[in-house]
Design an enzyme around this catalytic site. Sequence first.
Site, PDB file in Angstrom:
ATOM      1  N   LYS A 213       0.855  -1.175   0.000  1.00 32.28           N
ATOM      2  CA  LYS A 213       0.000   0.000   0.000  1.00 32.28           C
ATOM      3  C   LYS A 213       0.892   1.226   0.000  1.00 32.28           C
ATOM      4  O   LYS A 213       1.697   1.420   0.908  1.00 32.28           O
ATOM      5  CB  LYS A 213      -0.891  -0.018   1.230  1.00 32.28           C
ATOM      6  CG  LYS A 213      -1.882   1.106   1.244  1.00 32.28           C
ATOM      7  CD  LYS A 213      -2.915   0.875   2.307  1.00 32.28           C
ATOM      8  CE  LYS A 213      -4.019   1.893   2.214  1.00 32.28           C
ATOM      9  NZ  LYS A 213      -4.979   1.694   3.306  1.00 32.28           N
ATOM     10  N   LYS A 267      -2.012  -1.585  -4.050  1.00 31.99           N
ATOM     11  CA  LYS A 267      -2.941  -0.470  -3.914  1.00 31.99           C
ATOM     12  C   LYS A 267      -2.185   0.842  -3.865  1.00 31.99           C
ATOM     13  O   LYS A 267      -1.219   0.929  -3.104  1.00 31.99           O
ATOM     14  CB  LYS A 267      -3.734  -0.660  -2.612  1.00 31.99           C
ATOM     15  CG  LYS A 267      -4.715   0.442  -2.267  1.00 31.99           C
ATOM     16  CD  LYS A 267      -5.340   0.143  -0.941  1.00 31.99           C
ATOM     17  CE  LYS A 267      -6.384   1.193  -0.628  1.00 31.99           C
ATOM     18  NZ  LYS A 267      -6.995   0.964   0.668  1.00 31.99           N
TER      19      LYS A 267
HETATM   20  C1  PBG Z   1      -7.085   3.112   5.040  1.00 28.22           C
HETATM   21  C2  PBG Z   1      -7.755   2.891   3.733  1.00 28.22           C
HETATM   22  C3  PBG Z   1      -7.536   3.634   2.581  1.00 28.22           C
HETATM   23  C4  PBG Z   1      -8.383   3.130   1.599  1.00 28.22           C
HETATM   24  C5  PBG Z   1      -9.081   2.062   2.153  1.00 28.22           C
HETATM   25  N1  PBG Z   1      -8.687   1.934   3.484  1.00 28.22           N
HETATM   26  C6  PBG Z   1      -6.536   4.702   2.330  1.00 28.22           C
HETATM   27  C7  PBG Z   1      -6.498   5.877   3.193  1.00 28.22           C
HETATM   28  O1  PBG Z   1      -7.510   6.464   3.564  1.00 28.22           O
HETATM   29  O2  PBG Z   1      -5.368   6.248   3.497  1.00 28.22           O
HETATM   30  C8  PBG Z   1      -8.484   3.678   0.217  1.00 28.22           C
HETATM   31  C9  PBG Z   1      -9.529   3.122  -0.681  1.00 28.22           C
HETATM   32  C10 PBG Z   1      -9.813   3.970  -1.868  1.00 28.22           C
HETATM   33  O3  PBG Z   1      -9.215   5.047  -2.071  1.00 28.22           O
HETATM   34  O4  PBG Z   1     -10.680   3.584  -2.641  1.00 28.22           O
HETATM   35  N2  PBG Z   1      -6.894   1.988   5.812  1.00 28.22           N
END
Ligand code: PBG
Length: 343
Positions: A213, A267
Amino acid sequence: MNTHTRKLSTSHRSVDEITGSRRMRRMRKADWSRRLVQENKLTVDDLIWPIFVIDGTNRREEIAAMPGVFRMTLDLAVKEAEGAARLGIPAIATFPNVEMSLRDQTGSHILDPDNIINRATRAIKAAVPEIGIITDAALDPFTSHGHDGILREGIIVNDETVAQLAAAAVGQAAAGADIIGPSDMMDGRIGAIRDALDANGFQDVAIMSYATKFASAFYGPYREAVGTAGLLKGDKKTYYIDHANSDEAVREAEQDVLEGADMLMVKPGLPYLDIIRRLKDELRMPTFAYQVSGEYSMIRAAAANGWIDGERAMLESLLAFKRAGCDGILTYFAPQVAALLKS
Ligand code: PBG
């Protein structure tokens, strides 16, 4: 002769001499031959649908930055899950927008067996047992500061967060989750979650690690969806991966496999196709991409302006993940694509 007056000399060789009679266009000439040599396909079996849930009944809220995506109360989420199952979508991933009064410094509400995520899992499982449910073991929707971990004196405390995530994962499994998808990037969380699941009799609950991530600008609209945009101070660079790094991403994913991850996720998605290909080639794991909110919004926004054909861009972006080596994709387009592929 200077370069301005010199005529470009054209080749005297025929195209056949140049190509050695290998003409790439032969197989592109007709629809039937293009279909015959097509290397990758997108099917409904590739889709995981992320949904946003809220408390209440019979209510859906628009998310301004994500046209076509709504926060839904559980009764509506169950109906949508039934529809998704009918379309053949294999799995849903749930994300909550938690009431502000329930958020605190440590995200303790994630441990409540009756929090909105666990209630969503129970409700969907009861109505649609055939669809897989993936829950996110991360604290950000539950903390008053929007970070994924416990915040103390400006530091996201790793090990304490891991203990809390492991307990949360057990609670999610007890509610019926099939796959735990920790999206927090704390060190050691995959192993700790695996141990905790096993110790509590959940050997068959799988872990999809948000292994790589990246610290990214593409999460913006999601933060509006779960209500963390206004809370978050600073950034997540002390725990997400620097988007300049590729070897580090492979090491991170390798570590998660060693700790017991069943599946890996990259991601965001489209800007990181190189990472997907590396993970698939080097680790040979079930590999997934999250086409995140910002990627969805860019396609929707450009299409709404008439600048691109939204449907074709959607399909092309999703097929790109398959080509890069993905086994599946988390995408807000899931129901739309599934319906399109069915027709
Ligand atoms: C954080 C989380 C994020 C997403 C899902 N869970 C990133 C964040 O806010 O830093 C992003 C999903 C998306 O952008 O569609 N645990």
